[in-house]
Design a protein around this motif. Sequence first.
Motif, PDB file in Angstrom:
ATOM      1  N   ASP A 258     -30.247  -8.044  17.418  1.00 20.01           N
ATOM      2  CA  ASP A 258     -31.530  -7.547  16.900  1.00 20.01           C
ATOM      3  C   ASP A 258     -31.363  -6.405  15.920  1.00 20.01           C
ATOM      4  OD1 ASP A 258     -32.309  -9.308  18.780  1.00 20.01           O
ATOM      5  OD2 ASP A 258     -33.047  -7.809  20.221  1.00 20.01           O
ATOM      6  N   GLU A 260     -31.094  -3.597  16.747  1.00 22.86           N
ATOM      7  CA  GLU A 260     -31.968  -2.587  17.334  1.00 22.86           C
ATOM      8  C   GLU A 260     -31.364  -2.125  18.647  1.00 22.86           C
ATOM      9  OE1 GLU A 260     -36.418  -3.845  15.840  1.00 22.86           O
ATOM     10  OE2 GLU A 260     -35.831  -4.226  17.910  1.00 22.86           O
ATOM     11  N   SER A 269     -37.819   0.070  21.023  1.00 26.00           N
ATOM     12  CA  SER A 269     -36.470   0.053  20.461  1.00 26.00           C
ATOM     13  C   SER A 269     -36.482   0.720  19.090  1.00 26.00           C
ATOM     14  CB  SER A 269     -35.980  -1.387  20.355  1.00 26.00           C
ATOM     15  OG  SER A 269     -36.886  -2.124  19.572  1.00 26.00           O
ATOM     16  N   GLN A 270     -35.306   1.045  18.586  1.00 21.35           N
ATOM     17  CA  GLN A 270     -35.216   1.616  17.249  1.00 21.35           C
ATOM     18  C   GLN A 270     -34.172   0.871  16.435  1.00 21.35           C
ATOM     19  OE1 GLN A 270     -33.319   5.402  19.555  1.00 21.35           O
ATOM     20  NE2 GLN A 270     -33.738   5.742  17.392  1.00 21.35           N
ATOM     21  N   ARG A 271     -34.388   0.827  15.123  1.00 17.15           N
ATOM     22  CA  ARG A 271     -33.453   0.114  14.244  1.00 17.15           C
ATOM     23  C   ARG A 271     -32.279   1.007  13.887  1.00 17.15           C
ATOM     24  NH1 ARG A 271     -35.037  -4.649  12.645  1.00 17.15           N
ATOM     25  NH2 ARG A 271     -33.403  -5.037  11.133  1.00 17.15           N
TER      26      ARG A 271
END
Length: 438
Positions: A258, A260, A269-271
């Motif tokens: 992902d 992420e 979530s964070q990229r």
Amino acid sequence: MKERPSVLLVDDSRDMLELLRRYMNNMGLTPFTTNNVVDAIEVLEQGPVDLVITDLNMPDVHGTQLVRYIAQHFPQVPVLVVTGYPDVQVAVDVMKMGAVEFLVKPVTQDELRNAVEKALGANTTPPADEPAGTIGIPGVIGRSVAMQEVFRVIERTRNNQATVLVTGESGTGKEVVARAIHYNSDRSSAPFLAVNCGAIPDQLLESELFGHTKGAFTGATTNRAGFFQAADGGTLFLDEIGNASAAVQAKLLRAIQDKEITMLGATKSQRVSVRLISASNSNLLEMVRTGTFREDLYYRLNLINIHLPALRDRAEDIPLLIHHFNSKFCKEMGKKPLRMSAPVLDALQGYSWPGNVRELENFIHRSVIMKDGAIAMDDLPEAMKASVPERTASKELRSIAEMEKLHIQHVLEATGNNKTKAAEILGIDRKTLREKLK
Ligand SMILES: Nc1ncnc2c1ncn2[C@@H]1O[C@H](COP(=O)(O)OP(=O)(O)OP(=O)(O)O)[C@@H](O)[C@H]1O
Ligand SMILES: [Mg+2]
């Protein structure tokens, strides 16, 4: 690199300062030491400093203040941060402020040397006297067919984000290759972070990698970023990946798929943009077969595989490496390179080097410290001396048929595969030669 670059060491622990000072002296740098940030700034103001190595957690003024000050006032001076690993959140910040790299205590001399060379190399021209025959990637010595293939693959990784799995016995240079990939890529100005998956306890690895939120578990009193956030834009080196638990493997897979990550305890979530390089000296494929390593993760991590052959299987590189380490350590100590006779070189080239390049490096380093002028046959440990007669013996113990085959091959090579000439030299007719060749 200029004659003796100066390095400013900042750490509140006297033992650590002494250790760093010794390492720096060994590496041919001139160390200045201070145990606090205020004094460090005074040293910086006074004279040229080529590199700063600083601790973060110090009483009075925190190391981050120093990193910020240097970024503002001496932006040309690279900064290495050496920290205990509970400081990941702070490390994220100092990386953003411009620290070149952070190393986690305890640091080995190898790790420091690599980081220092990279930091100084980034600002200076490489030494002009690289040994002849050094080709390919700076910092990675070798010219064997196997290593040329390695260089070719490293080139292929240059401007993409493909995951790389580096395999090979201990001491073959997996970390060297990981760094080479990072510093040759378009990510080279962003951090290179190395995580030893085997050294962090299983229950901590997940929060160290992905960070955690306040209250995620007992003792988590603040939000804290993990290695993935700290390496954003750069490269994360997952060393000893075979030691990652099933839970961590699942999270890694998700992070790769992902792009992420989710902090421990977070709902969102964070990229992140992180190039992943993993290394293992255990056989991951075997672990896949026995069910201890996820197959899907294995293939995700292994988009590009770089296998580093054992040193004994690329013996052509041995003289080059000896030359490299001999000149490097002698230069550091202000000595003339040690001489070695042909039989000594032969013995070193014939030895099996179970510890690979690391063992060879240590051997040369020790010799440079202990010897002046030359390394003699008597200076070699028994195991290395033994490799000479063994090689001769194995030649003498070939069968006549084998010797004949080898000799025919040799003559054919020497005559450029001219069968008439070869038959003449061998004292047989062409028909006999043809039969023997069959
Ligand atoms: N091709 C090379 N050129 C120059 N130095 C090398 C090379 N390969 C290895 N070395 C040196 O040998 C030592 C060991 O290398 P490295 O730490 O990369 O090995 P490794 O494969 O990661 O070993 P381990 O599995 O034990 O972690 C280091 O000091 C490194 O600088
Ligand atoms: Mg390693």
